[in-house]
Design a protein around this motif. Structure first.
Motif, mmCIF file in Angstrom:
data_model
loop_
_atom_site.group_PDB
_atom_site.id
_atom_site.type_symbol
_atom_site.label_atom_id
_atom_site.label_comp_id
_atom_site.label_asym_id
_atom_site.label_seq_id
_atom_site.Cartn_x
_atom_site.Cartn_y
_atom_site.Cartn_z
ATOM 1 N N ALA A 190 70.006 12.665 -81.452
ATOM 2 C CA ALA A 190 69.010 12.001 -80.608
ATOM 3 C C ALA A 190 69.628 11.535 -79.292
ATOM 4 O O ALA A 190 69.020 11.667 -78.222
ATOM 5 N N GLY A 191 70.842 10.984 -79.367
ATOM 6 C CA GLY A 191 71.516 10.532 -78.164
ATOM 7 C C GLY A 191 71.865 11.678 -77.228
ATOM 8 O O GLY A 191 71.731 11.563 -76.000
ATOM 9 N N ASP A 192 72.290 12.784 -77.808
ATOM 10 C CA ASP A 192 72.701 13.935 -77.004
ATOM 11 C C ASP A 192 71.551 14.509 -76.185
ATOM 12 O O ASP A 192 71.770 15.027 -75.082
ATOM 13 N N ILE A 193 70.333 14.443 -76.716
ATOM 14 C CA ILE A 193 69.210 15.042 -75.988
ATOM 15 C C ILE A 193 68.383 14.018 -75.212
ATOM 16 O O ILE A 193 67.381 14.367 -74.590
ATOM 17 N N GLY A 194 68.808 12.757 -75.257
ATOM 18 C CA GLY A 194 68.160 11.748 -74.429
ATOM 19 C C GLY A 194 66.925 11.104 -75.012
ATOM 20 O O GLY A 194 66.063 10.616 -74.261
ATOM 21 N N LEU A 195 66.812 11.065 -76.341
ATOM 22 C CA LEU A 195 65.672 10.382 -76.950
ATOM 23 C C LEU A 195 65.838 8.874 -76.823
ATOM 24 O O LEU A 195 66.943 8.343 -76.950
ATOM 25 N N ARG A 196 64.741 8.181 -76.623
ATOM 26 C CA ARG A 196 64.776 6.726 -76.445
ATOM 27 C C ARG A 196 64.391 6.035 -77.751
ATOM 28 O O ARG A 196 63.320 6.300 -78.304
ATOM 29 N N PRO A 197 65.239 5.153 -78.248
ATOM 30 C CA PRO A 197 64.966 4.514 -79.541
ATOM 31 C C PRO A 197 63.915 3.418 -79.444
ATOM 32 O O PRO A 197 63.740 2.793 -78.394
ATOM 33 N N VAL A 198 63.205 3.197 -80.555
ATOM 34 C CA VAL A 198 62.278 2.073 -80.679
ATOM 35 C C VAL A 198 62.648 1.293 -81.931
ATOM 36 O O VAL A 198 63.383 1.778 -82.796
ATOM 37 N N ALA A 199 62.125 0.066 -82.028
ATOM 38 C CA ALA A 199 62.528 -0.821 -83.125
ATOM 39 C C ALA A 199 61.850 -0.483 -84.441
ATOM 40 O O ALA A 199 62.455 -0.609 -85.511
#
Length: 296
Positions: free
Chosen positions: A44-53
């Motif tokens: 997820a980090g590698d492709i730029g996904l934004r995390p939510v809580a």
């Protein structure tokens, strides 16, 4: 912002690449890290996904949610999304049958959700021309999802008609494509039990070079994925019965893939180990197989 975000549930090896295509096309993709593995977090980090809580935040922030998860979890994931109060377009792109798609649609009945049926064929999309996303359902919602992936390595194809047609096409293709791995392993186990496995591999490599039977290293890739393929075979069996077609092939393939459950995500498993798994515990006293096969 001009448009609200898109959410992905859950970015495994296929889902991450699906999300990556939407990101490359300019969409903002959000995901839920809670309970996911370190490998998934890294993807997820590698492709730029934004995390939510939490799921409620994801549901509130996104106008489109993409569900790309193991088929056995598809209905539960839909129910969780409905409970989170999602209002938008829900794309179920899992390997489920038309009957399961009807159940997923019923989960959102009476709410403000439009369900789009999605069927992904081919490998995780990394290069154009190999992976397709078939879509059907409400015309306006399908058009929005099609536009999300237009021009990417995940090529959208619109099927006219109601929810269920994309899933049926996906399962029909998988019935041929994935059951062929089970058939190849069965043939190899038979040959191994009679001491002619090397000869079979040589023969198949000569006559069927681009098949799982003719390329042992190709067959080996099924081991790490069998834990996902087994429930997919159960979905195929159900779809066959609904169409009045024998489910015997799909049920036999499910049993074969079930023998390989211990190899989940093991990229180092060999074709020889998979063949050996089919030979163990049989009543005929056949060979337990071998730990390697000649490569071609």
């Amino acid at each position: 912002m001009g448009r609200r975000d898109v959410g992905i549930l859950h970015p495994g090896s296929m889902g991450a690449q699906v999300a990556a295509q939407a990101v490359a096309a300019g969409a903002t993709l959000r995901w839920l890290p809670q309970g996911r593995s370190e490998a998934t977090r890294e993807r997820a980090g590698d492709i730029g996904l934004r995390p939510v809580a939490d799921l409620r935040e994801l549901a509130g922030a996104c106008e489109i949610l993409l569900s790309v998860c193991p088929p056995a979890a598809a209905l539960d994931v839909a129910a969780q999304v409905a409970d989170a109060g999602f209002r938008g377009v829900y794309v179920d792109a899992n390997a489920v049958g038309p009957e399961r798609m009807a159940e997923i649609t019923d989960v959102f009945a009476g709410g403000a959700v439009t369900v789009v049926d999605g069927g992904i064929t081919g490998p995780p999309p990394r290069e154009p021309g190999r992976t397709r996303l078939y879509l059907c359902g409400d015309d306006a919602a399908v058009a929005r999802v099609r536009d999300l992936f237009e021009g990417t390595a995940l090529t959208p194809f619109v099927l006219p008609g109601p929810v269920g047609r994309a899933s049926a096409l996906k399962l029909a293709f998988a019935a041929y494509n994935k059951i062929s791995y089970a058939l190849a392993a069965q043939a190899c186990a038979l040959a191994d039990g009679h001491g002619v496995l090397d000869e079979l591999v040589d023969l198949a490599g000569h006559l069927l070079p681009d098949t799982p039977l003719g390329t042992p290293e190709h067959l080996a890739t099924a081991g790490a994925r069998a834990w996902r393929w087994e429930p997919e075979m159960r979905e195929i069996a159900g779809a066959c019965r609904a169409a009045g077609v024998s489910a015997a092939f799909a049920e036999a393939a499910a049993a074969t893939f079930g023998r390989w459950e211990a190899h989940k995500d093991d990229q180092a498993v060999t074709a020889g180990e998979l063949i050996a798994d089919l030979g163990r515990g049989t009543s005929s006293g056949t060979s337990p197989g071998r730990k390697g096969l000649p490569s071609r």
